[in-house]
Design a protein around this motif. Structure first.
Motif, PDB file in Angstrom:
ATOM      1  N   UNK A   1       0.838  -1.199   0.000  1.00  0.00           N
ATOM      2  CA  UNK A   1       0.000   0.000   0.000  1.00  0.00           C
ATOM      3  C   UNK A   1       0.879   1.257   0.000  1.00  0.00           C
ATOM      4  N   UNK A   2       0.357   2.393  -0.510  1.00  0.00           N
ATOM      5  CA  UNK A   2       1.184   3.602  -0.631  1.00  0.00           C
ATOM      6  C   UNK A   2       1.887   4.028   0.658  1.00  0.00           C
ATOM      7  N   UNK A   3       1.199   3.926   1.823  1.00  0.00           N
ATOM      8  CA  UNK A   3       1.813   4.409   3.064  1.00  0.00           C
ATOM      9  C   UNK A   3       2.992   3.552   3.514  1.00  0.00           C
ATOM     10  N   UNK A   4       3.148   2.370   2.890  1.00  0.00           N
ATOM     11  CA  UNK A   4       4.256   1.481   3.230  1.00  0.00           C
ATOM     12  C   UNK A   4       5.492   1.755   2.372  1.00  0.00           C
ATOM     13  N   UNK A   5       5.418   2.767   1.511  1.00  0.00           N
ATOM     14  CA  UNK A   5       6.513   3.113   0.607  1.00  0.00           C
ATOM     15  C   UNK A   5       7.136   4.441   1.015  1.00  0.00           C
ATOM     16  N   UNK A   6       8.391   4.632   0.620  1.00  0.00           N
ATOM     17  CA  UNK A   6       9.038   5.934   0.806  1.00  0.00           C
ATOM     18  C   UNK A   6       8.501   6.911  -0.240  1.00  0.00           C
ATOM     19  N   UNK A   7       8.821   8.203  -0.071  1.00  0.00           N
ATOM     20  CA  UNK A   7       8.383   9.207  -1.034  1.00  0.00           C
ATOM     21  C   UNK A   7       8.879   8.930  -2.439  1.00  0.00           C
ATOM     22  N   UNK A   8      10.147   8.538  -2.549  1.00  0.00           N
ATOM     23  CA  UNK A   8      10.713   8.231  -3.856  1.00  0.00           C
ATOM     24  C   UNK A   8      10.064   7.016  -4.495  1.00  0.00           C
ATOM     25  N   UNK A   9       9.759   5.995  -3.690  1.00  0.00           N
ATOM     26  CA  UNK A   9       9.092   4.806  -4.220  1.00  0.00           C
ATOM     27  C   UNK A   9       7.684   5.131  -4.698  1.00  0.00           C
ATOM     28  N   UNK A  10       6.977   6.002  -3.944  1.00  0.00           N
ATOM     29  CA  UNK A  10       5.630   6.404  -4.376  1.00  0.00           C
ATOM     30  C   UNK A  10       5.684   7.137  -5.714  1.00  0.00           C
ATOM     31  N   UNK A  11       6.698   8.001  -5.883  1.00  0.00           N
ATOM     32  CA  UNK A  11       6.812   8.715  -7.162  1.00  0.00           C
ATOM     33  C   UNK A  11       7.115   7.739  -8.295  1.00  0.00           C
ATOM     34  N   UNK A  12       7.899   6.712  -8.018  1.00  0.00           N
ATOM     35  CA  UNK A  12       8.175   5.689  -9.035  1.00  0.00           C
ATOM     36  C   UNK A  12       6.912   4.914  -9.402  1.00  0.00           C
ATOM     37  N   UNK A  13       6.022   4.682  -8.423  1.00  0.00           N
ATOM     38  CA  UNK A  13       4.755   4.003  -8.713  1.00  0.00           C
ATOM     39  C   UNK A  13       3.903   4.860  -9.639  1.00  0.00           C
TER      40      UNK A  13
END
Length: 554
Positions: free
Chosen positions: A434-446
């Protein structure tokens, strides 16, 4: 700047400050920090998200959640805040020490007028007689260089820089001796950023307050603060005069922060953003061959808004071209019209006149044709947290576009290919997250992976790294360069970050008051600007982030 004698008691002193979340076995956010600040001094606190800098700052006024456990001493004017009763702490907040919170739009109450919000701490603490509150509000607005008439405005009626000034006015309302500014210039354009930094510096000099400023951008801190302290993994890893810390960093993390924001004019950072990734960078691209038609073109594009008896020309006769495989940076300060231009290019805003052409054909009008167009022209939003549905897994976030556009092929395989292209590896590891389990950079990559899943030929990226940490910023920019090399993707990158343009763009288009005032190669525009506004943008950069015009390093 005002300073005090070294024999005076520090305004703020941290002794062995340790902060844990979740008990003894929980997360150690701040680990044994010793730090001091005197009245009239400015201290920059640098580090990336998760390093503990905001936790440290919020602990000064005990603004942390109940799960936080504080050990050590926090001495404000010699009095230990950790031992204060709630009543005493309530008196200290705003009156002795105050905070300028990050994200002024979210920190301000959207249904209250600006004047009421500035007056609130004054009334709570009774620092002036009731009959003088309005005059004190007017005085504060003048101090932060806002028109007094703006007291009747609501937050949404102010620009980003004006909202930030309101936050500063609130912080100064009860004449505190200590002000903590948490990322006060994040997402502001360079001109407004320079104005806010100059305002903070002037207030320190005029009123002798102590200022702690938090940021991951060393150049911003260096422009305002005499001293810098760098945090990493909860510890204080480096401290000293700003020029020394930035110019001769000792710790590896400080070196990484210093290298993350390029010097405009330095050829070593052209097509080479600072990144911790081990993947190679493709280097300079081949120039566009003669005779090649633009992938995207706007022809005398105009967008006019009418309302409340007023007419606003947001886009005025813009001619812009993006060629296949080219990265164009569209720069300009807030309100220049660049986002309206992007929305019009995406078919989200109808032009008043002129047209948008993609692959030589005018932008379609029917819903079905627009859907097909938007598969080829994908948007990457500024804030990945807002762009992703918090209840959808990464797989669902990426598969949604595939289902809307009914792309043929195995869905799971297409999602995996998109994650692989966005360098989220192995893809299977991220699909159920889920999005909250990712870092900011990982969310941007998603978010980027969601765009790549549709195999577009053009990305329209709106401030793609504005909310990211220094090293993550470099990784995302490096990813865009690699995608251009491997997939032939073109990109229109909307930004106020001139360093980003120097890092990855082939050409720069400068927008001012709805017009493109200067367009050319990165070297032409950023090293030899012709228009006065472009010169102002470059002059507003913090010292040390741009070489003098025409000069390059060896």
């Amino acid at each position: 700047m005002t300073s005090t004698s070294s024999t005076t008691t520090p305004l703020l002193e941290l002794r062995g400050l340790t902060v844990r979340y979740g008990g003894r076995s929980g997360l150690l956010a701040v680990d044994g920090v010793d730090l001091s600040l005197r009245a009239g001094e400015t201290l920059g606190l640098a580090g990336e998200s998760g390093c503990g800098k905001s936790t440290l700052a919020m602990s000064v006024l005990r603004l942390l959640p109940k799960s936080a456990q504080i050990e050590g001493e926090i001495l404000l004017d010699g009095e230990d805040i950790t031992q204060m009763s709630f009543g005493r702490l309530r008196t200290v907040r705003w009156a002795s020490a105050s905070v300028v919170f990050q994200g002024a739009m979210h920190a301000l109450n959207p249904v209250k007028r600006i004047g009421e919000q500035i007056a609130e701490p004054i009334r709570l603490h009774g620092t002036v007689p009731a009959g003088h509150v309005k005059s004190r509000v007017r005085e504060l607005l003048e101090q932060v260089e806002l028109p007094v008439a703006r007291a009747d405005a609501y937050p949404h009626e102010l620009s980003g820089g004006q909202k930030q000034r309101v936050m500063i006015a609130m912080a100064l309302a009860c004449e505190p001796r200590l002000v903590i500014a948490d990322e006060p210039t994040t997402a502001l354009d360079v001109i407004v950023q320079a104005q806010v930094l100059a305002l903070l510096s002037r207030l320190v000099a005029d009123h002798g307050i102590g200022l702690i400023m938090i940021s991951h951008d060393l150049s911003v801190l260096g422009a305002t603060c005499a001293r810098l302290a760098v945090m990493y993994a909860g510890k204080l890893v480096e401290e000293g005069p700003s020029r020394q810390v930035i110019g001769e960093p000792k710790h590896e993390h400080t070196k990484a922060l210093a290298a993350a924001f390029p010097t405009i004019g330095d050829p070593s950072s052209r097509y080479a953003p600072a990144t911790s990734s081990e993947l190679g960078l493709p280097g300079a691209p081949e120039p566009v061959a003669e005779g090649v038609e633009p992938l995207l073109r706007t022809d005398n594009l105009r967008v006019t808004f009418t309302g409340r008896g007023q007419t606003t020309e947001a886009v005025k006769g813009v001619d812009l071209e993006v060629y296949p495989g080219e990265i164009v940076a569209l720069v300009g300060q807030s309100g220049s019209g660049k986002t309206t231009l992007a929305r019009t290019i995406l078919g989200l805003q109808k032009p008043t006149s002129g047209q948008v052409l993609f692959e030589g054909k005018a932008l379609p009008h029917s819903a079905r044709a627009l859907r097909a167009y938007r598969r080829k022209v994908q948007l990457v939003l500024q804030d990945p947290t807002s762009a992703l549905n918090p209840r959808h897994t990464v797989y669902e976030a990426i598969a949604e576009g595939l289902r809307i556009h009914k792309l043929p092929g195995d869905e799971r395989e297409l999602v995996a290919q998109a994650l692989e292209a966005a360098e989220l590896r192995p893809p299977e590891r991220f699909m159920t997250v889920l999005p909250h389990e990712l870092s900011g950079g990982q969310r941007q990559r998603v978010v980027i992976a969601g765009a790549l899943a549709l195999a577009p030929t053009l990305l329209v990226a709106d401030e793609p790294v504005a909310s990211l940490d220094a090293s993550v910023r470099g990784e995302i920019l490096a990813l865009l360069l690699r995608l251009r090399a491997s997939l032939g993707l073109a990109a229109l990158v909307i930004t106020h970050d001139l360093g980003l343009a120097w890092n990855i763009a082939d050409r720069v288009a400068v927008m001012y008051k709805g017009e493109l005032v200067e367009v050319g190669t990165v070297a032409e525009v950023l090293r030899d600007p012709k228009h006065e506004y472009t010169k102002q943008l470059l002059a507003a950069l913090p010292d040390g982030t741009a070489l003098p015009a025409g000069e390059v390093t060896a």
